[in-house]
Design an enzyme around this catalytic site. Structure first.
Site, short mmCIF file in Angstrom:
data_model
loop_
_atom_site.label_atom_id
_atom_site.label_comp_id
_atom_site.label_asym_id
_atom_site.label_seq_id
_atom_site.Cartn_x
_atom_site.Cartn_y
_atom_site.Cartn_z
N HIS A 185 15.26 49.01 46.36
CA HIS A 185 16.09 48.37 47.37
C HIS A 185 16.58 49.42 48.35
O HIS A 185 17.53 49.21 49.07
CB HIS A 185 17.31 47.71 46.76
CG HIS A 185 16.95 46.72 45.72
ND1 HIS A 185 16.87 47.03 44.40
CD2 HIS A 185 16.63 45.42 45.82
CE1 HIS A 185 16.52 45.97 43.72
NE2 HIS A 185 16.36 44.98 44.55
N HIS B 15 26.24 44.83 51.23
CA HIS B 15 27.50 44.13 50.96
C HIS B 15 28.00 43.36 52.18
O HIS B 15 28.51 42.24 52.04
CB HIS B 15 28.57 45.11 50.46
CG HIS B 15 29.81 44.42 50.02
ND1 HIS B 15 29.81 43.52 48.97
CD2 HIS B 15 31.09 44.45 50.49
CE1 HIS B 15 31.04 43.04 48.82
NE2 HIS B 15 31.83 43.58 49.73
N THR C 224 25.75 40.89 43.47
CA THR C 224 26.84 40.82 42.51
C THR C 224 28.05 40.15 43.14
O THR C 224 28.70 39.31 42.53
CB THR C 224 27.27 42.24 42.10
OG1 THR C 224 26.10 43.00 41.86
CG2 THR C 224 28.12 42.20 40.86
N SER C 225 28.34 40.55 44.36
CA SER C 225 29.56 40.04 44.97
C SER C 225 29.46 38.55 45.22
O SER C 225 30.45 37.83 45.14
CB SER C 225 29.88 40.80 46.25
OG SER C 225 28.86 40.60 47.18
N GLY D 83 31.93 39.89 35.15
CA GLY D 83 31.26 41.15 35.50
C GLY D 83 31.54 42.28 34.52
O GLY D 83 30.93 43.33 34.60
N ASP E 150 35.32 51.64 47.43
CA ASP E 150 34.38 50.64 46.95
C ASP E 150 34.31 49.47 47.94
O ASP E 150 35.34 48.89 48.29
CB ASP E 150 34.83 50.11 45.59
CG ASP E 150 33.92 48.98 45.13
OD1 ASP E 150 32.75 49.26 44.87
OD2 ASP E 150 34.39 47.83 45.10
N GLY F 168 33.36 46.38 47.71
CA GLY F 168 33.86 45.09 47.22
C GLY F 168 35.38 45.06 47.16
O GLY F 168 36.00 44.02 47.40
#
Ligand code: ADP
Ligand code: MG
Length: 575
Positions: free
Chosen positions: A217, A399, A442-443, A484, A554, A556
């Site tokens: 990725h 993100h 993930t988010s 998570g 981070d 997120g």
């Protein structure tokens, strides 16, 4: 550079439509991806694979007799949502259970895991084997933390062949695990990949240099060296991979399948020049090469790079690796008689959540929620580039795009639900499902879970009280951690959510009005998010790169803090 697209936002969906149209001999489109267009005489265990799009032939190109039964196809480089995986798995199921298999990425693990739960709740035996072939992504003593790259094909192929042979789910699962344990890969890149419509590549490799240990990725490499010769690259691959022999394999005398994989824009001819040396070096080491593959098996958009996978065979693995299969992108020998799958067998899933009765006060709250989510979506639109930049430091750079797509879809779903008369809980459920489906990553999964948890505390009947909001926010915090598994200090959004939720609860308990408490807690979240720049990542995709994230907060956690401020702004405007 990706040149051919219409609206970049529609790229993945349009690609899947075109792929299914071009491959109707093998696949049929269903919600969330594709399943086989044919069935054999006897039902078999279903092998369901998947992941983000941008890796063709992984994952849709590997669906057909002898290989996978279905592929969940997410957005570009973003995991399919649990809803999508569940939909594909349900359509692919032939009555003998389902094996889910995919590369080891946080978002995929979360979404496939959730889909597995839903399959089990529906009474279907469902298991998971995660592919972990990339030797550079974690040390030898942490094999299960390694990510999956071109070794995907091996695990899928062995599992698919085992299913085709009529084995039961226990055996299919065991063989998939065994194939994974015997497979190792090593990747390099000379240049980054550019997603449709993006102005710049996800990462750069300086001219004349080569990133070593790079993921699929565009996750940063582990090391950077001068570009070697073709022979030099083969040596580098083999030095490492021969030092990584799985338990039970000894040289000389081992039988091995080499898979030399182009990552998107390396020529087949270049690969053959490299393979020439790979074959010699394997022979020098006393290995017997079986059925080698040179080509594209797991790409990373237009990334200039290559990987070498070695599969160390035993009799069982050799039998299933060599068994016939027939898919759009990978074929061997002749598979037996097939018949077209019927519409009934693909029983379309209608998983849309019903809009039930709701009290007037809760409907008014739903209208406010819809405005808040719309405000969050336009705020995230404005911050998408910045969030993408933060995620590029040690993650994969998606993100910003993920949050943008997810919140936009959530805003549309919330508006539609509120317009249709839904209460607060139902409106947040619709918004959460849409966020997880379209946001990916993930988010996306986490925000989906958070909205659904918040809705659970608000209900569909009465006006929303301050203590319900506190309970809802506490529920969001618990949902993220349950889902998570991150804890404070792991450098994730948890580091912003926990102090936010705790501060809000304390202030409300001490008698502050909700808006006052919220404003204070939002400041706490911002400070906490900034402080994550002092931490090193322990979880998520950024994990493999250790200290690279030191000094950068981070992403997120930052986006969570931004959202808390936007919620307040919209509520203020509203009053
Ligand atoms: P992906 O990591 O799949 O590319 P995004 O880039 O959209 O997804 O989101 C990355 C963010 O997700 C991280 O900055 C972190 O805050 C959050 N995150 C990652 N893993 C977890 C986890 N296990 N628990 C909570 N938050 C996480
Ligand atoms: Mg990311």
């Amino acid at each position: 550079m990706t040149r051919l697209f219409n609206d970049p936002d529609d790229f993945a969906a349009e690609m899947i439509e075109g792929f299914a149209a071009a491959s109707s001999r093998w696949v049929r489109p269903v919600v969330g991806g594709v399943v086989r267009a044919t069935r054999g005489a006897e039902p078999t265990v279903a092998v369901v694979i998947g992941g983000g799009s941008g890796h063709y032939p992984a994952f849709g190109g590997l669906v057909g007799p002898g290989l996978a039964h279905g592929a969940a196809m997410g957005n570009l480089f973003a995991s399919p949502s649990a809803h999508q995986v569940h939909s594909v798995a349900t359509a692919a199921h032939e009555g003998r259970g389902v094996l889910l298999s995919f590369g080891n990425y946080a978002g995929d693990v979360l979404h496939f895991g959730q889909a597995q739960e839903r399959m089990r709740e529906a009474g279907i035996d469902c298991r998971t084997v995660v592919v972990t072939d990339d030797v550079w992504s974690a040390p030898k003593d942490e094999l299960d933390r390694r990510r999956g790259i071109a070794g995907d094909l091996v695990v899928f192929k062995v599992a698919g062949a085992a299913a085709e042979a009529g084995l039961d789910l226990d055996d299919v699962e065991r063989l998939a695990r065994h194939a994974n344990a015997r497979t190792r890969s090593f990747g390099v890149a000379f240049g980054g990949c550019t997603l449709p419509g993006a102005d710049e590549p996800l990462f750069d490799v300086p001219e004349g240099r080569m990133a070593v240990g790079l993921g699929i990725h565009g996750e940063p490499g582990i090391d950077e060296v001068d570009v070697p010769t073709a022979a030099g690259l083969a040596e580098m691959f083999l030095d490492k991979l021969l030092d990584e022999l799985p338990d039970g394999v000894t040289l000389p005398g081992a039988r091995v399948v080499p898979i030399l994989n182009g990552l998107g824009s390396v020529k087949y001819e270049e690969l053959f020049v490299v393979y020439r040396s790979v074959a010699r070096l394997l022979a020098d080491a006393g290995a017997t090469v079986v059925s080698p593959e040179v080509g594209e098996f797991c790409t990373s958009f237009d990334m200039a790079g290559a990987s070498l996978t070695l599969v160390w065979l035993d009799d069982e693995l050799e039998r299933f690796w060599l068994a016939p299969c027939d898919t759009p992108a990978f074929r061997r020998g002749t598979v037996g008689e097939r018949r077209a799958v019927t519409d009934d067998e693909l029983a379309a899933l209608d998983e849309t959540r019903e809009i039930g009765a709701a009290g007037d006060a809760s409907r008014r709250a739903a209208a406010v929620i819809s405005r808040v989510v719309t405000g969050v979506a336009s705020m995230l639109d404005a911050h998408a580039d910045e969030l993408g930049r933060l995620d590029r430091v040690a993650g994969d750079g998606d993100h910003g795009i993920g949050m943008q797509r997810g919140s936009r879809a959530a805003a549309e779903a919330a508006a539609a639900a509120a317009d249709a008369g839904a209460g607060a809980r139902t409106t947040l459920q619709h918004a959460g499902d849409a966020w997880a489906d379209k946001g990916g990553g993930t988010s996306g999964a986490i925000w989906g879970e958070m909205l659904i948890a918040l809705g659970g505390a608000l209900g569909d009947d009465d006006a929303v009280t301050g203590s319900q909001v506190v309970a809802g926010v506490t529920g969001m915090k618990d949902a993220v951690m349950a889902f998570g598994k991150a804890r404070p200090g792991d450098k994730t959004m948890v580091d912003a959510i926990v102090p936010f939720a705790d501060d809000l609860a304390e202030r409300v308990a001490a008698g502050d009005a909700l808006a006052v408490a919220w404003a204070h807690a939002a400041e706490v979240a911002t400070t906490a998010a900034e402080r994550t720049s002092e931490m090193t990542a322990k979880l998520g995709r950024a994990r493999s790169h250790g200290d690279k994230s030191l000094g950068t907060p981070d992403p997120g956690a930052v986006s969570f803090a931004l959202v808390t401020h936007t919620v307040l702004d919209v509520l203020k405007e509203d009053n």
